[in-house]
Structures are given as structure tokens and as C-alpha cells.
Design a protein around this motif. Sequence first.
Motif, short mmCIF file in Angstrom:
data_model
loop_
_atom_site.label_atom_id
_atom_site.label_comp_id
_atom_site.label_asym_id
_atom_site.label_seq_id
_atom_site.Cartn_x
_atom_site.Cartn_y
_atom_site.Cartn_z
N TRP A 131 51.21 43.54 28.79
CA TRP A 131 50.52 41.93 27.88
C TRP A 131 49.71 41.03 28.35
CZ3 TRP A 131 52.93 39.71 23.80
CH2 TRP A 131 52.76 38.28 23.57
N ALA A 132 48.64 40.56 27.27
CA ALA A 132 47.46 40.02 26.68
C ALA A 132 46.44 41.44 28.03
CB ALA A 132 47.40 39.00 28.01
N GLY A 133 46.96 42.64 27.71
CA GLY A 133 46.15 43.63 27.84
C GLY A 133 45.68 44.51 29.32
N VAL A 134 46.70 42.90 30.62
CA VAL A 134 46.79 43.94 31.64
C VAL A 134 47.79 44.87 31.99
CG1 VAL A 134 47.94 43.23 33.99
CG2 VAL A 134 46.60 41.22 32.71
N PRO A 135 47.59 45.89 32.44
CA PRO A 135 48.64 47.28 32.34
C PRO A 135 49.71 46.71 33.23
CG PRO A 135 46.41 48.39 33.01
CD PRO A 135 46.29 46.17 31.98
N ALA A 136 51.03 47.25 32.52
CA ALA A 136 52.32 46.93 33.25
C ALA A 136 52.37 47.96 34.38
CB ALA A 136 53.63 47.74 32.25
N ALA A 145 61.69 55.90 35.43
CA ALA A 145 62.52 56.37 33.94
C ALA A 145 62.45 58.37 34.19
CB ALA A 145 60.86 56.44 32.89
N LYS A 146 61.63 58.57 35.43
CA LYS A 146 61.93 60.17 35.42
C LYS A 146 63.41 60.16 36.33
CE LYS A 146 59.97 63.85 38.39
NZ LYS A 146 58.75 64.16 39.15
N ARG A 147 63.58 59.08 37.33
CA ARG A 147 64.97 59.37 38.51
C ARG A 147 66.54 58.97 37.46
NH1 ARG A 147 65.59 55.07 41.33
NH2 ARG A 147 63.49 54.64 41.74
N HIS A 148 66.00 58.30 36.09
CA HIS A 148 67.70 58.63 34.90
C HIS A 148 67.34 59.11 34.10
CE1 HIS A 148 69.11 55.11 37.76
NE2 HIS A 148 67.83 54.91 38.12
N GLY A 149 66.32 60.16 33.66
CA GLY A 149 66.52 60.74 32.82
C GLY A 149 65.95 60.26 31.60
N LEU A 150 64.82 59.07 31.72
CA LEU A 150 64.58 58.28 30.15
C LEU A 150 63.16 58.68 29.56
CD1 LEU A 150 66.21 54.49 31.45
CD2 LEU A 150 67.60 56.40 30.47
N TRP A 151 62.56 58.02 28.75
CA TRP A 151 61.81 57.90 28.30
C TRP A 151 60.83 56.93 28.03
CZ3 TRP A 151 63.65 61.21 23.90
CH2 TRP A 151 63.30 62.21 23.42
N VAL A 152 59.83 56.90 28.43
CA VAL A 152 58.97 55.23 28.53
C VAL A 152 58.02 55.53 27.01
CG1 VAL A 152 57.16 54.52 30.04
CG2 VAL A 152 58.71 55.95 30.83
N PHE A 153 57.45 54.83 26.55
CA PHE A 153 57.50 54.29 25.29
C PHE A 153 56.38 52.75 25.76
CE2 PHE A 153 61.05 56.36 23.55
CZ PHE A 153 60.36 57.36 23.16
N GLU A 154 55.23 52.74 25.66
CA GLU A 154 53.86 52.01 25.52
C GLU A 154 54.14 51.25 24.58
OE1 GLU A 154 50.50 52.96 28.72
OE2 GLU A 154 52.07 54.89 27.86
N ASP A 155 54.13 49.52 24.17
CA ASP A 155 53.39 49.25 23.70
C ASP A 155 52.53 48.06 23.94
OD1 ASP A 155 52.52 46.72 21.61
OD2 ASP A 155 54.31 46.01 22.04
N ALA A 162 42.40 49.16 28.22
CA ALA A 162 42.54 48.36 29.47
C ALA A 162 43.23 49.97 30.47
CB ALA A 162 43.88 47.63 29.39
N ARG A 163 43.38 50.23 31.81
CA ARG A 163 42.94 50.77 32.51
C ARG A 163 44.19 50.82 33.98
NH1 ARG A 163 39.46 55.57 31.75
NH2 ARG A 163 38.50 55.51 30.08
N LEU A 164 44.63 51.61 34.56
CA LEU A 164 45.58 51.21 35.54
C LEU A 164 44.79 52.97 36.84
CD1 LEU A 164 49.05 50.52 35.69
CD2 LEU A 164 48.00 52.03 37.24
N ASP A 165 44.18 52.14 37.39
CA ASP A 165 43.16 53.61 37.88
C ASP A 165 42.57 54.40 37.45
OD1 ASP A 165 44.30 52.68 40.67
OD2 ASP A 165 46.47 53.98 40.71
N GLY A 166 41.51 53.91 36.50
CA GLY A 166 40.90 54.45 35.92
C GLY A 166 41.60 55.26 34.47
N LYS A 167 43.24 55.14 34.80
CA LYS A 167 43.77 56.10 33.58
C LYS A 167 43.68 55.01 32.17
CE LYS A 167 47.81 59.01 32.94
NZ LYS A 167 47.46 59.79 31.68
N ALA A 169 45.15 53.08 28.78
CA ALA A 169 46.66 52.09 28.86
C ALA A 169 47.73 52.48 27.38
CB ALA A 169 46.90 50.71 29.26
N GLY A 170 48.74 53.18 27.52
CA GLY A 170 49.09 53.94 26.18
C GLY A 170 49.09 55.58 26.09
N THR A 171 48.71 55.96 27.91
CA THR A 171 48.77 56.90 27.29
C THR A 171 49.17 57.60 29.19
OG1 THR A 171 46.55 57.18 29.22
CG2 THR A 171 45.99 57.38 27.20
#
Length: 369
Positions: A131-136, A145-155, A162-167, A169-171
Motif C-alpha cells: 500500500w502506497a508503495g511501502v512493501p508489506a 504461508a509456507k507453514r499452512h501450505g498457502l500461495w502468496v500473490f502480491e498486489d 519498492a524494495r525490501l532488503d534489496g529485493k 516488491a512483487g517478486t
Amino acid sequence: MQVPYNHLPAQFADPDPILASIKELVLSTKFTLGGAVEEFERLFSEALGARHAIGVNSGTDAIFLSLRASGIGPGDEVITVSGTFIATVGAIVQAGATPVFVDVNAERNMDVSKIEAAITERTRAILPVHWAGVPADMPEILEIAKRHGLWVFEDSAQGIGARLDGKSAGTFGRTGSFSLHPLKNVNVWGDGGVIVTDDDALADSLRLLRNHGLSHRDTVEHFAYNSRLDALQAVVGQHVIGALEETTSRRRAHAAQYDTGLAAFEGKIRIPPRDPRKQASYHLYIVESEDRDGLIAYLKDQGIGAKVHYPVPVHLQPATRALGLDYSEGSLPVTEAQARSVVSFPVHQHLEAEQIAYVIEKVGEFHGF
Ligand SMILES: *Cc1c(COP(=O)(O)O)cnc(C)c1O
């Protein structure tokens, strides 16, 4: 002084270079997919550090097709947030799945401490919004998600750059969905969207899904959609994406200037906490004020554009009520409190530091500083 909220007049004041490329496209008559779209997809995937980028006709379709390509539909639940643009939730509903809302944190992103309580046996995926370009909080979300066997899709419609620890957002998730709407940080002259993924098989399915399920001109693998990115918009996108780094760094500089300047009005203006892991793209620069409507009216008189994103959260919209979902007022207290107090100040890349300083001065003036 004027401080316009909208960047489009400044951004496209000289359209001639783009028009020259469009002229080439017109003379080539390659209007559907083809080289222009492929070249834009290459530039996009490179900029993001993703293996594949697939151009589609909107950010909404990017999310919708991500869910469809993963077999998510009726009977499935997708966990997301309510404090978002309606399209996040619209895409889930369009896929036939049920949106499940969790509250947000002070940063206005999905509150990861609320996710596990929302998981049921029908949950298939988590869909956070940057939201607003701040990575979740992607590392935490991926872990749950991994613990519960779920997929993650990023909006990531607001998260390009935007980046989180250099990676980027969206990847982080199975896919990242981007919008090329004129008001987004990388924009075209109409509608467009992009899906990024590192999964080769999923990328193939997405390319089929956006183009009628056609693997070749005469072979339909399964019935699907017409959701191609227009070649003409891809040409515009080729020009705009080259400015991504500069656009993002200018927005960051403006946001830093606001953070520093507005800190003097503590008690009147609430600045969200800034997580040092995150380098935001500042699609929006949002703070909270108890009298935001008064503030916006005052700023308008001073030549400053300010907006509200958004006054009514999705879970309280008539469309959501019509689905028969049980979210009454008070069910997402943080989201609702923010909807009453958020205000977005101009932060786009064509503003200058003096204009940001002027906004800060007027915000202080309004609050009696
Ligand atoms: C803009 C936006 C979308 C939708 O993108 P379109 O290209 O307009 O369909 C989805 N989610 C968020 C958070 C957005 O800001």
C-alpha cells in the motif's frame, strides 16, 4: 505557489519521442502482442529482477489471471486487506473466490499478527498489497504461508520500484501484479498491467490465459480471456520504464523531506512508522490528521492538491455487503480509523523541494504552528 497533485501534465509535456515510436509501430502494423510487447516485458522483468513479465490489459486482470492460473475459484478463500483500492478485492470476486479481510498495522499494510486467525480449511492464498508503495512484511507473510501450505500473490500495483532488503516488491510471491494505469508510477496512455513470476510453467499458463488459450493460431488449449497488453501501450511503457530509478529516487527524497518537516507537528500529524528494511516507492505519501477534511480544504485554498485514499474501506462498501459477507462497522478497527484520518500529499517526481517545503509550511500553519 501551486503544488499539483497530478503528475501527468508535467510528465507528458513533450510527447514527441513517444509519438515517434508510436508512428513506427503504426507503420509496422504489429498491433497485437509481437515485438513491442516482448521488448517491454523484457525491460520490465529486468528492472524487477524477475524471470518472466507478462503484459496484460490491466492491473486488475493481472491479479485475476494470477488467481485463475493457480486454479483458485468458487469455494476458495483468499486473505487480503480492506484498506485498498477496490480492484484487489474485485479480482478475487471475479475469480469466484471469497475475500477474507484482515486488519492493517500502523504502516497501513496487512497486519501479519492477524493472518493465522483468518485461516480456515478453505483458505488457498494470501494477497497482501504494497500500500502506497511501502512493501508489506513479505518475509513474515511467506513464512506463515509456507507453514499452512498457502500461495502468496502480491498486489504490487503501487509497489513498482519498492524494495525490501534489496529485493523488488512483487517478486516475493507466486506472482506479483502491477498496474500501468496513468496514475501509477510506471504508466501508459490508457490501461495496462503486468504479471511477474519466476515459475516457468505458470508463465506459460498466464500467456495462454491472456490470449484466448491459444498455444498457436489454430490450437485452443482451454477457453480463456482476451487480456493482452496493447502493443501501443507497450511502446509508451518502453519509454516510461527507463525513468523508473529516477522517478523512485525523487519520490523517496520528497517523502524523506516530508517525514523530517512534518515531524515538528507531532500530535497533529501522524507519520507512519518507517521500517528500515524497506525502501518504499511512495506511490502515495500518506499521513493522518484528526481534521483531514479541514486540512485538505485549507491546502486547496493555498494551491496545494491533497487527496484521500480512501474514505470508505472495501469491507464497508455496498458491493461487499451485497456478497453477504459479515463485516459490520467496527470489524476492522484500524482500517476504519485510518479511513477517517488519512490524507495524501503531492509526492510525484516532477515536484521540487521548494514545493514540498511549501506544503509542510502550510500544514503547520493550519495546525497553528
Ligand atoms: C491501481 C490499482 C489496482 C488496479 O489496477 P488497474 O490497472 O487500474 O486495473 C489494483 N490494486 C491497487 C492497490 C491499485 O492501486
